[in-house]
Design an enzyme around this catalytic site. Structure first.
Site, PDB file in Angstrom:
ATOM      1  CG  HIS A  28       1.700   1.641   4.654  1.00  0.00           C
ATOM      2  ND1 HIS A  28       0.448   1.751   4.071  1.00  0.00           N
ATOM      3  CD2 HIS A  28       1.933   2.845   5.245  1.00  0.00           C
ATOM      4  CE1 HIS A  28      -0.045   2.963   4.304  1.00  0.00           C
ATOM      5  NE2 HIS A  28       0.836   3.644   5.018  1.00  0.00           N
ATOM      6  CB  SER A  72      -0.920  -0.011   1.224  1.00  0.00           C
ATOM      7  OG  SER A  72      -0.181  -0.298   2.396  1.00  0.00           O
ATOM      8  CG  ASP A 112       1.578  12.984  17.519  1.00  0.00           C
ATOM      9  OD1 ASP A 112       1.499  12.436  18.632  1.00  0.00           O
ATOM     10  OD2 ASP A 112       2.175  12.502  16.541  1.00  0.00           O
ATOM     11  CD  GLU A 117       0.661   7.234   5.647  1.00  0.00           C
ATOM     12  OE1 GLU A 117       0.514   6.123   6.187  1.00  0.00           O
ATOM     13  OE2 GLU A 117       1.164   8.215   6.219  1.00  0.00           O
ATOM     14  CG  PHE A 168       9.768  13.311   8.862  1.00  0.00           C
ATOM     15  CD1 PHE A 168       9.213  14.556   9.090  1.00  0.00           C
ATOM     16  CD2 PHE A 168       9.572  12.714   7.613  1.00  0.00           C
ATOM     17  CE1 PHE A 168       8.498  15.210   8.107  1.00  0.00           C
ATOM     18  CE2 PHE A 168       8.850  13.354   6.622  1.00  0.00           C
ATOM     19  CZ  PHE A 168       8.315  14.604   6.866  1.00  0.00           C
TER      20      PHE A 168
HETATM   21  P1  FAD Z   1      -1.788   5.226  20.646  1.00  0.00           P
HETATM   22  O1  FAD Z   1      -1.907   3.812  20.253  1.00  0.00           O
HETATM   23  O2  FAD Z   1      -2.917   5.831  21.433  1.00  0.00           O
HETATM   24  O3  FAD Z   1      -0.412   5.375  21.452  1.00  0.00           O
HETATM   25  C1  FAD Z   1       0.076   6.669  21.809  1.00  0.00           C
HETATM   26  C2  FAD Z   1       0.948   6.554  23.056  1.00  0.00           C
HETATM   27  O4  FAD Z   1       0.131   6.294  24.211  1.00  0.00           O
HETATM   28  C3  FAD Z   1       1.968   5.409  23.041  1.00  0.00           C
HETATM   29  O5  FAD Z   1       3.104   5.848  23.743  1.00  0.00           O
HETATM   30  C4  FAD Z   1       1.264   4.279  23.775  1.00  0.00           C
HETATM   31  O6  FAD Z   1       2.189   3.385  24.401  1.00  0.00           O
HETATM   32  C5  FAD Z   1       0.461   5.051  24.813  1.00  0.00           C
HETATM   33  N1  FAD Z   1      -0.832   4.399  25.088  1.00  0.00           N
HETATM   34  C6  FAD Z   1      -1.676   3.862  24.189  1.00  0.00           C
HETATM   35  N2  FAD Z   1      -2.784   3.403  24.778  1.00  0.00           N
HETATM   36  C7  FAD Z   1      -2.662   3.654  26.100  1.00  0.00           C
HETATM   37  C8  FAD Z   1      -3.491   3.425  27.223  1.00  0.00           C
HETATM   38  N3  FAD Z   1      -4.696   2.851  27.076  1.00  0.00           N
HETATM   39  N4  FAD Z   1      -3.022   3.824  28.451  1.00  0.00           N
HETATM   40  C9  FAD Z   1      -1.824   4.419  28.588  1.00  0.00           C
HETATM   41  N5  FAD Z   1      -0.985   4.675  27.532  1.00  0.00           N
HETATM   42  C10 FAD Z   1      -1.404   4.299  26.296  1.00  0.00           C
HETATM   43  N6  FAD Z   1      -1.000  10.931  12.810  1.00  0.00           N
HETATM   44  C11 FAD Z   1      -2.006  11.741  12.391  1.00  0.00           C
HETATM   45  O7  FAD Z   1      -2.292  12.768  13.043  1.00  0.00           O
HETATM   46  N7  FAD Z   1      -2.737  11.446  11.271  1.00  0.00           N
HETATM   47  C12 FAD Z   1      -2.497  10.345  10.531  1.00  0.00           C
HETATM   48  O8  FAD Z   1      -3.181  10.112   9.536  1.00  0.00           O
HETATM   49  C13 FAD Z   1      -1.447   9.450  10.944  1.00  0.00           C
HETATM   50  N8  FAD Z   1      -1.191   8.309  10.271  1.00  0.00           N
HETATM   51  C14 FAD Z   1      -0.265   7.426  10.754  1.00  0.00           C
HETATM   52  C15 FAD Z   1      -0.108   6.192  10.112  1.00  0.00           C
HETATM   53  C16 FAD Z   1       0.819   5.259  10.603  1.00  0.00           C
HETATM   54  C17 FAD Z   1       0.940   3.932   9.908  1.00  0.00           C
HETATM   55  C18 FAD Z   1       1.612   5.582  11.741  1.00  0.00           C
HETATM   56  C19 FAD Z   1       2.634   4.607  12.260  1.00  0.00           C
HETATM   57  C20 FAD Z   1       1.444   6.806  12.382  1.00  0.00           C
HETATM   58  C21 FAD Z   1       0.502   7.729  11.908  1.00  0.00           C
HETATM   59  N9  FAD Z   1       0.281   8.950  12.555  1.00  0.00           N
HETATM   60  C22 FAD Z   1      -0.715   9.798  12.115  1.00  0.00           C
HETATM   61  C23 FAD Z   1       1.094   9.337  13.720  1.00  0.00           C
HETATM   62  C24 FAD Z   1       0.405   8.910  15.035  1.00  0.00           C
HETATM   63  O9  FAD Z   1      -0.798   9.608  15.211  1.00  0.00           O
HETATM   64  C25 FAD Z   1       1.388   9.209  16.172  1.00  0.00           C
HETATM   65  O10 FAD Z   1       2.447   8.282  16.126  1.00  0.00           O
HETATM   66  C26 FAD Z   1       0.754   9.296  17.549  1.00  0.00           C
HETATM   67  O11 FAD Z   1       1.731   9.850  18.439  1.00  0.00           O
HETATM   68  C27 FAD Z   1       0.349   7.953  18.142  1.00  0.00           C
HETATM   69  O12 FAD Z   1      -0.737   7.445  17.495  1.00  0.00           O
HETATM   70  P2  FAD Z   1      -1.269   5.955  17.861  1.00  0.00           P
HETATM   71  O13 FAD Z   1      -2.534   5.787  17.120  1.00  0.00           O
HETATM   72  O14 FAD Z   1      -0.206   4.960  17.694  1.00  0.00           O
HETATM   73  O15 FAD Z   1      -1.571   6.193  19.433  1.00  0.00           O
END
Ligand code: FAD
Length: 293
Positions: free
Chosen positions: A262, A12, A105, A14, A212
């Protein structure tokens, strides 16, 4: 290990949603070029707090109009449940069945994190609101998310997203194949049983890559940094070295059974296309990820 699972391979690409007419035009060209490689889907990122909501959807609809599968991302930080519900309704109304669910973020200085703190809460919300309508991808971090308390916590937090109903995962980019192999072994030991597709960052601009990587916690091994620094402003040597490095990383990952790749294309087709050709990949399509109906 992922190899033993025999997951179908998923390739895929992005994009981020363009903000200007010029950016949109450029993306059209990029998409056309990459579509010839026959990826399983394109994905389009989504700005935190819904800042790109309309642009993300427009880009997805345009990619689909060109005959390709496309999955919009959705991020929850800074959003209310009502906002997210509205976005999901919009995706459903357009027959979109595939999304990448993230926390996102917040821009620095913003304090209102909204009604969702973590991506596992978003995944649970999507399942509660829409049942099995979506194939949900989530993010994971072979080199550990920069805000995680520990590697172990990060792994358990990844598992929360799978337990909440995510179907598959895409990793943050990395340059050490061993960090991926180690991570997928640890996932298997914790009972995480979904495809974990490596996220691949082609290298074109070293200072941008450093920026980055500092933000997202991806490690650039010392020897790679030193080589790149040694090239100074010689962009063609950086490009050639980056191509060789990333192609051999992809080759190692696929040979060891990674379930696809990806590519973070940064809306450019060139490097991704060259890596694809050097890997000798064929146009790829299968229907195991429901995207449109
Ligand atoms: P989470 O899974 O919520 O994790 C964030 C942090 O919180 C981690 O340190 C985790 O260990 C901790 N954590 C998670 N769950 C809990 C819990 N229940 N209790 C306590 N701590 C917890 N960003 C964008 O804004 N838009 C995008 O479209 C985008 N696309 C992305 C695509 C990919 C493939 C990747 C790898 C990243 C992308 N990002 C995007 C960046 C991403 O939003 C950031 O990396 C963000 O900081 C974490 O997102 P996450 O969904 O992994 O968060």
């Amino acid at each position: 290990m992922q190899a033993e699972k025999n997951y179908p391979r998923t390739f895929s690409f992005e994009f981020f949603p363009p903000k200007t007419a010029e950016g949109a035009e450029k993306l059209r060209g990029t998409c056309k070029q990459l579509a010839q490689l026959g990826p399983k889907f394109f994905s389009v990122t989504y700005g935190a707090g819904g800042s790109t909501r309309q642009h993300t959807l427009e880009a997805v609809l345009e990619i689909r109009a060109g005959g390709q599968h496309a999955a919009p991302h959705i991020s929850c930080i800074g959003s209310t449940a009502e906002n997210i519900r509205a976005v999901l309704k919009e995706y459903c109304a357009h027959g979109i069945h595939h999304t990448v669910a993230l926390r996102g973020d917040l821009p620095s200085g913003t304090i209102d994190s909204g009604e969702f703190r973590y991506a596992n809460e978003l995944v649970a919300f999507i399942r509660k609101e829409t049942g099995d309508h979506f194939h949900i991808e989530v993010a994971c971090y072979p080199e550990v998310h920069p805000q995680a308390k520990s590697a172990r916590d990060d792994l358990l937090n990844f598992k929360r997203k799978i337990d909440a109903g995510a179907n598959s995962a895409i990793t943050q980019y990395f340059f050490s194949a061993d960090s991926y192999f180690n991570f997928v072994d640890e996932c298997a030991a914790k009972g995480i049983d979904v495809p974990i597709v490596p996220g691949i960052m082609p290298i074109s601009n070293f200072s941008q890559l450093m920026r980055f990587s500092d933000m997202c916690g991806a490690d650039i091994p010392r020897w790679i940094r030193l080589k790149m620094q040694g090239y100074g402003d010689d962009r063609s040597s950086i490009r050639a070295f980056g191509l060789e490095l990333v192609t051999s990383l992809c080759d190692r990952l696929l040979s060891a059974g990674a379930p696809g790749l990806h590519f973070y294309t940064l809306n450019m087709a060139g490097l991704t296309s060259i890596i694809w050709q050097r890997l000798g990949l064929e146009p790829h399509r299968d229907e195991s990820v429901p995207t449109e109906k």
